[in-house]
Design a protein around this motif. Sequence first.
Motif, PDB file in Angstrom:
ATOM      1  N   ASP A 188      -7.398   6.002   4.552  1.00 40.86           N
ATOM      2  CA  ASP A 188      -8.409   5.912   5.602  1.00 40.86           C
ATOM      3  C   ASP A 188      -9.458   7.019   5.482  1.00 40.86           C
ATOM      4  OD1 ASP A 188      -9.562   4.640   7.784  1.00 40.86           O
ATOM      5  OD2 ASP A 188      -8.537   5.923   9.236  1.00 40.86           O
ATOM      6  N   GLY A 189      -9.747   7.447   4.234  1.00 45.51           N
ATOM      7  CA  GLY A 189     -10.786   8.437   3.997  1.00 45.51           C
ATOM      8  C   GLY A 189     -10.347   9.883   4.124  1.00 45.51           C
ATOM      9  N   TRP A 190      -9.081  10.115   4.506  1.00 44.46           N
ATOM     10  CA  TRP A 190      -8.588  11.483   4.692  1.00 44.46           C
ATOM     11  C   TRP A 190      -7.895  11.987   3.428  1.00 44.46           C
ATOM     12  CZ3 TRP A 190      -9.679  14.555   8.757  1.00 44.46           C
ATOM     13  CH2 TRP A 190     -10.146  13.941   9.936  1.00 44.46           C
ATOM     14  N   VAL A 220     -16.805   9.889   4.988  1.00 44.86           N
ATOM     15  CA  VAL A 220     -17.499   9.074   5.981  1.00 44.86           C
ATOM     16  C   VAL A 220     -18.676   8.391   5.305  1.00 44.86           C
ATOM     17  CG1 VAL A 220     -18.693   9.044   8.204  1.00 44.86           C
ATOM     18  CG2 VAL A 220     -16.842  10.687   7.807  1.00 44.86           C
ATOM     19  N   SER A 221     -18.489   7.132   4.948  1.00 49.83           N
ATOM     20  CA  SER A 221     -19.550   6.341   4.300  1.00 49.83           C
ATOM     21  C   SER A 221     -20.119   7.037   3.074  1.00 49.83           C
ATOM     22  CB  SER A 221     -20.664   6.051   5.304  1.00 49.83           C
ATOM     23  OG  SER A 221     -20.179   5.335   6.420  1.00 49.83           O
ATOM     24  N   GLY A 222     -19.255   7.640   2.268  1.00 46.56           N
ATOM     25  CA  GLY A 222     -19.692   8.284   1.030  1.00 46.56           C
ATOM     26  C   GLY A 222     -20.036   9.752   1.162  1.00 46.56           C
TER      27      GLY A 222
END
Length: 279
Positions: A188-190, A220-222
């Motif tokens: 989840d991006g973490w 967060v969005s790249g």
Amino acid sequence: MKKSLIALALVGAFAAPSAVQVAAAAEEASPHTITGNVTLASSYRFRGIDQTFGKPALQGGIDYSHASGFYAGNWNSNVSSGAGFPDGNLEMDFYGGYRTTFGDFGLDLGAILYYYPGSEGGVLDARADDDSVTNKEIYLGASWKFISVKYSYSMDDYFSLRGTANNAGKSTKGTSYLETNLNYDLGDGWGVNGHIGHLNAKNIRKGSYTDWKVGVTKDVSGWVFGLSYIDTNAAGSCSKGEFYCFTNSNSAEAGALDVGDKTKDAGRGIAVLSVTKSF
């Protein structure tokens, strides 16, 4: 039956070119890859040591890689002249090497030049020559999944420094740095990361030390936002005049080193915020 044959023929007529295009695209996939990155950080630490006197850093680089495993790149950052680069305020790194993988294992062999244009190395104590401050290293790295180790070895005087105290004037060639890094994707991006390294400084009194870091990142969005805590056991007491007590500036005045009026322990513990964008 005739209508069915005509329909099949039409489907084939439209489907065939699509399949050919997909195959052609796969065949034409370039073996060359070029990427770039830019980072804004609240402070720049190199091997745990403050390079910007606690001030923010704007950093960026470009990398080229070939499908065979060979790569080359350049990375740059602003620095403080007080970190050992008299009259210099820019770091430029140029590197190249070869990397390959074997399942979950990886191997990386290369060389790097650290270059500080405009700096006056000649005013550093017992300097070998009068050119800009540089450091030339070769390195060997290995990785397994989310863990990596790397060994770097200086092929010349370490950042243009010569020996100190009883080793004054002696070469610092052979200074080495061994590090272990961990980068784990939580999903989840973490992500979380950790680092521990040790510098073995040759012929520099109290120049050897250990540094460490723990951190967390969020994509967060790249845009990758990071927060880390960095610390060392480097000898940086300014009251004792130790090696890693840095001034806010260094400059060459009439062939001598002129230092700034503010000092800091360059190896003190600090939290660093950053945001990185790759493209």
